[in-house]
Write a protein that holds these residues in place. Structure first.
Motif, PDB file in Angstrom:
ATOM      1  N   TYR A 130      17.447  49.486  22.818  1.00 38.59           N
ATOM      2  CA  TYR A 130      18.612  50.365  22.899  1.00 38.59           C
ATOM      3  C   TYR A 130      19.568  49.942  24.026  1.00 38.59           C
ATOM      4  CZ  TYR A 130      17.055  53.878  19.488  1.00 38.59           C
ATOM      5  OH  TYR A 130      16.697  54.553  18.328  1.00 38.59           O
ATOM      6  N   VAL A 131      19.016  49.492  25.148  1.00 38.48           N
ATOM      7  CA  VAL A 131      19.861  49.138  26.296  1.00 38.48           C
ATOM      8  C   VAL A 131      20.354  47.693  26.217  1.00 38.48           C
ATOM      9  CG1 VAL A 131      19.921  48.835  28.797  1.00 38.48           C
ATOM     10  CG2 VAL A 131      18.804  50.845  27.819  1.00 38.48           C
ATOM     11  N   ASP A 132      19.429  46.749  26.019  1.00 38.57           N
ATOM     12  CA  ASP A 132      19.794  45.327  26.079  1.00 38.57           C
ATOM     13  C   ASP A 132      20.434  44.810  24.795  1.00 38.57           C
ATOM     14  OD1 ASP A 132      18.734  45.381  28.596  1.00 38.57           O
ATOM     15  OD2 ASP A 132      16.827  44.435  28.043  1.00 38.57           O
ATOM     16  N   ASP A 133      19.896  45.231  23.661  1.00 34.90           N
ATOM     17  CA  ASP A 133      20.392  44.697  22.391  1.00 34.90           C
ATOM     18  C   ASP A 133      21.530  45.531  21.796  1.00 34.90           C
ATOM     19  OD1 ASP A 133      18.419  42.807  22.716  1.00 34.90           O
ATOM     20  OD2 ASP A 133      17.002  43.756  21.337  1.00 34.90           O
ATOM     21  N   LEU A 134      21.324  46.828  21.726  1.00 30.00           N
ATOM     22  CA  LEU A 134      22.322  47.695  21.090  1.00 30.00           C
ATOM     23  C   LEU A 134      23.350  48.241  22.076  1.00 30.00           C
ATOM     24  CD1 LEU A 134      19.990  49.685  18.626  1.00 30.00           C
ATOM     25  CD2 LEU A 134      21.298  47.590  18.212  1.00 30.00           C
ATOM     26  N   GLU A 135      23.073  48.068  23.385  1.00 32.65           N
ATOM     27  CA  GLU A 135      23.985  48.504  24.452  1.00 32.65           C
ATOM     28  C   GLU A 135      24.406  49.969  24.299  1.00 32.65           C
ATOM     29  OE1 GLU A 135      27.167  45.660  24.343  1.00 32.65           O
ATOM     30  OE2 GLU A 135      25.985  44.135  25.382  1.00 32.65           O
ATOM     31  N   MET A 136      23.400  50.801  23.993  1.00 34.37           N
ATOM     32  CA  MET A 136      23.659  52.227  23.857  1.00 34.37           C
ATOM     33  C   MET A 136      23.844  52.890  25.219  1.00 34.37           C
ATOM     34  SD  MET A 136      20.965  53.000  20.742  1.00 34.37           S
ATOM     35  CE  MET A 136      21.275  54.754  20.704  1.00 34.37           C
ATOM     36  N   LEU A 137      23.464  52.207  26.280  1.00 36.79           N
ATOM     37  CA  LEU A 137      23.667  52.683  27.645  1.00 36.79           C
ATOM     38  C   LEU A 137      24.125  51.502  28.489  1.00 36.79           C
ATOM     39  CD1 LEU A 137      23.260  55.092  29.667  1.00 36.79           C
ATOM     40  CD2 LEU A 137      21.002  54.115  30.152  1.00 36.79           C
ATOM     41  N   ASP A 138      25.183  51.713  29.257  1.00 38.73           N
ATOM     42  CA  ASP A 138      25.734  50.628  30.079  1.00 38.73           C
ATOM     43  C   ASP A 138      24.963  50.550  31.397  1.00 38.73           C
ATOM     44  OD1 ASP A 138      27.250  48.634  31.127  1.00 38.73           O
ATOM     45  OD2 ASP A 138      28.964  49.924  31.644  1.00 38.73           O
ATOM     46  N   VAL A 139      24.076  49.558  31.486  1.00 33.56           N
ATOM     47  CA  VAL A 139      23.291  49.346  32.702  1.00 33.56           C
ATOM     48  C   VAL A 139      23.707  48.002  33.302  1.00 33.56           C
ATOM     49  CG1 VAL A 139      20.980  49.091  33.686  1.00 33.56           C
ATOM     50  CG2 VAL A 139      21.357  50.653  31.761  1.00 33.56           C
ATOM     51  N   PRO A 140      24.251  47.992  34.520  1.00 33.35           N
ATOM     52  CA  PRO A 140      24.672  46.722  35.151  1.00 33.35           C
ATOM     53  C   PRO A 140      23.507  45.742  35.255  1.00 33.35           C
ATOM     54  CG  PRO A 140      25.518  48.620  36.367  1.00 33.35           C
ATOM     55  CD  PRO A 140      24.541  49.154  35.366  1.00 33.35           C
ATOM     56  N   ASP A 141      23.817  44.464  35.108  1.00 34.32           N
ATOM     57  CA  ASP A 141      22.773  43.432  35.138  1.00 34.32           C
ATOM     58  C   ASP A 141      21.955  43.474  36.422  1.00 34.32           C
ATOM     59  OD1 ASP A 141      23.502  42.547  32.659  1.00 34.32           O
ATOM     60  OD2 ASP A 141      24.798  40.936  33.410  1.00 34.32           O
ATOM     61  N   GLN A 142      22.607  43.771  37.546  1.00 37.34           N
ATOM     62  CA  GLN A 142      21.880  43.789  38.797  1.00 37.34           C
ATOM     63  C   GLN A 142      20.948  44.987  38.926  1.00 37.34           C
ATOM     64  OE1 GLN A 142      25.118  44.066  38.382  1.00 37.34           O
ATOM     65  NE2 GLN A 142      26.096  45.522  39.805  1.00 37.34           N
ATOM     66  N   VAL A 143      21.134  45.985  38.036  1.00 43.37           N
ATOM     67  CA  VAL A 143      20.290  47.192  38.060  1.00 43.37           C
ATOM     68  C   VAL A 143      19.116  47.058  37.092  1.00 43.37           C
ATOM     69  CG1 VAL A 143      20.234  49.697  37.638  1.00 43.37           C
ATOM     70  CG2 VAL A 143      22.227  48.644  38.749  1.00 43.37           C
ATOM     71  N   LYS A 144      19.268  46.241  36.061  1.00 43.84           N
ATOM     72  CA  LYS A 144      18.269  46.143  35.004  1.00 43.84           C
ATOM     73  C   LYS A 144      16.854  45.828  35.501  1.00 43.84           C
ATOM     74  CE  LYS A 144      21.264  45.214  31.057  1.00 43.84           C
ATOM     75  NZ  LYS A 144      21.622  44.280  29.967  1.00 43.84           N
ATOM     76  N   PRO A 145      16.691  44.971  36.555  1.00 46.73           N
ATOM     77  CA  PRO A 145      15.326  44.716  37.025  1.00 46.73           C
ATOM     78  C   PRO A 145      14.620  45.964  37.546  1.00 46.73           C
ATOM     79  CG  PRO A 145      16.810  43.010  37.819  1.00 46.73           C
ATOM     80  CD  PRO A 145      17.667  44.099  37.215  1.00 46.73           C
ATOM     81  N   TYR A 146      15.380  46.987  37.899  1.00 45.61           N
ATOM     82  CA  TYR A 146      14.797  48.207  38.454  1.00 45.61           C
ATOM     83  C   TYR A 146      14.880  49.380  37.472  1.00 45.61           C
ATOM     84  CZ  TYR A 146      16.026  45.269  42.404  1.00 45.61           C
ATOM     85  OH  TYR A 146      16.177  44.199  43.252  1.00 45.61           O
ATOM     86  N   PHE A 147      15.515  49.133  36.323  1.00 43.85           N
ATOM     87  CA  PHE A 147      15.737  50.222  35.361  1.00 43.85           C
ATOM     88  C   PHE A 147      14.437  50.599  34.652  1.00 43.85           C
ATOM     89  CE2 PHE A 147      17.069  51.898  31.193  1.00 43.85           C
ATOM     90  CZ  PHE A 147      17.885  52.940  31.613  1.00 43.85           C
ATOM     91  N   ASP A 148      14.216  51.902  34.464  1.00 47.78           N
ATOM     92  CA  ASP A 148      13.003  52.409  33.807  1.00 47.78           C
ATOM     93  C   ASP A 148      13.232  52.483  32.295  1.00 47.78           C
ATOM     94  OD1 ASP A 148      10.713  53.676  32.960  1.00 47.78           O
ATOM     95  OD2 ASP A 148      10.661  55.102  34.621  1.00 47.78           O
ATOM     96  N   TYR A 149      12.975  51.353  31.628  1.00 49.63           N
ATOM     97  CA  TYR A 149      13.172  51.291  30.176  1.00 49.63           C
ATOM     98  C   TYR A 149      12.237  52.253  29.430  1.00 49.63           C
ATOM     99  CZ  TYR A 149      16.027  47.064  30.655  1.00 49.63           C
ATOM    100  OH  TYR A 149      17.020  46.175  30.967  1.00 49.63           O
TER     101      TYR A 149
END
Length: 237
Positions: free
Chosen positions: A136-155
């Protein structure tokens, strides 16, 4: 046409007499195959007229979990014919929806489901909340999460919330979710089954076979009457 599922059709009258007489019927089927099977198991429309289904089996996962012993053969064949028209992707979606329990309380429901699969989204191989969140986040981009935040994002947490919010379901084959409420009931009952999908018909008996069948009924009735008279006589003594 490839077999989608099969049912063990049993002579209900014989069963009530203590005999299990039946055969496996593969669907889709034809009127000729049904007539021949009914004749072999003794359901001739004279002495024995009722059937029930002892068991189901087949390649459509979960289908027979929603079928009962008193299903109508015409309705089952109509369902099988519709299933045979589905693509492999559509069959996977159907299996996932069946596993979720949506629109599968009867054969009528499942028949309508086969024609409304575009109401569902299916993600093959997605079996957990973290994977769903990443899609949903990486492929479909249903939520805009900055690249620098993704390593810490709770998928996982995001996937879990998404699943709860959209009432999704993790089935053995993947994740399924209802994406549209435009579910249209096109099938309402036996009157909607196309003529070419109807298969139930009692065997065509010769005059000799008909006479033998009726004579057996008469003899059986006479024997039962004699037994009742004997019981009555013993009771009067």
């Amino acid at each position: 046409m490839a077999t989608l599922f099969e049912a063990y059709v049993t002579n209900a009258g014989k069963y009530s007499e203590g005999q299990l007489v039946g055969e496996t019927l593969k669907f889709p089927t034809t009127a000729q195959e049904v007539e021949a099977l009914l004749k072999r198991i003794g359901v001739d429309g004279v002495r024995y007229q009722e059937i029930f289904i002892t068991s189901f089996d087949g390649d459509v996962l979960g289908l027979y979990d929603h079928l009962s012993e008193y299903e109508n053969l015409d309705e089952l064949n109509h369902l099988a014919c519709l299933l045979s028209e589905l693509t492999s992707s559509e069959l996977e979606t159907l299996e996932a929806v069946l596993d979720s329990g949506d629109h599968c309380s009867s054969v009528r429901d499942i028949i309508n489901l086969t024609q409304n699969l575009d109401c569902y989204g299916f993600y093959p191989g997605v079996s957990d909340e973290e994977t769903l969140g990443r899609i949903y986040v990486d492929d479909l981009e249903m939520l805009d999460v900055p690249d620098q935040v993704k390593p810490y994002f709770d998928y996982e947490a995001y996937g879990r919330d998404a699943c709860i919010h959209e009432n999704g379901h993790f089935a053995p084959g993947g994740y399924v979710v209802k994406e549209s409420n435009h579910f249209v009931e096109v099938y309402h009952g036996l009157q909607d089954i196309p003529k070419e999908h109807k298969v139930f018909s009692f065997p065509k008996l010769s005059i000799r076979e008909q006479m033998a069948a009726y004579q057996e009924i008469i003899d059986g009735s006479s024997l039962e009457g004699y037994r009742q008279m004997q019981k009555k006589d013993r009771g009067d003594r």
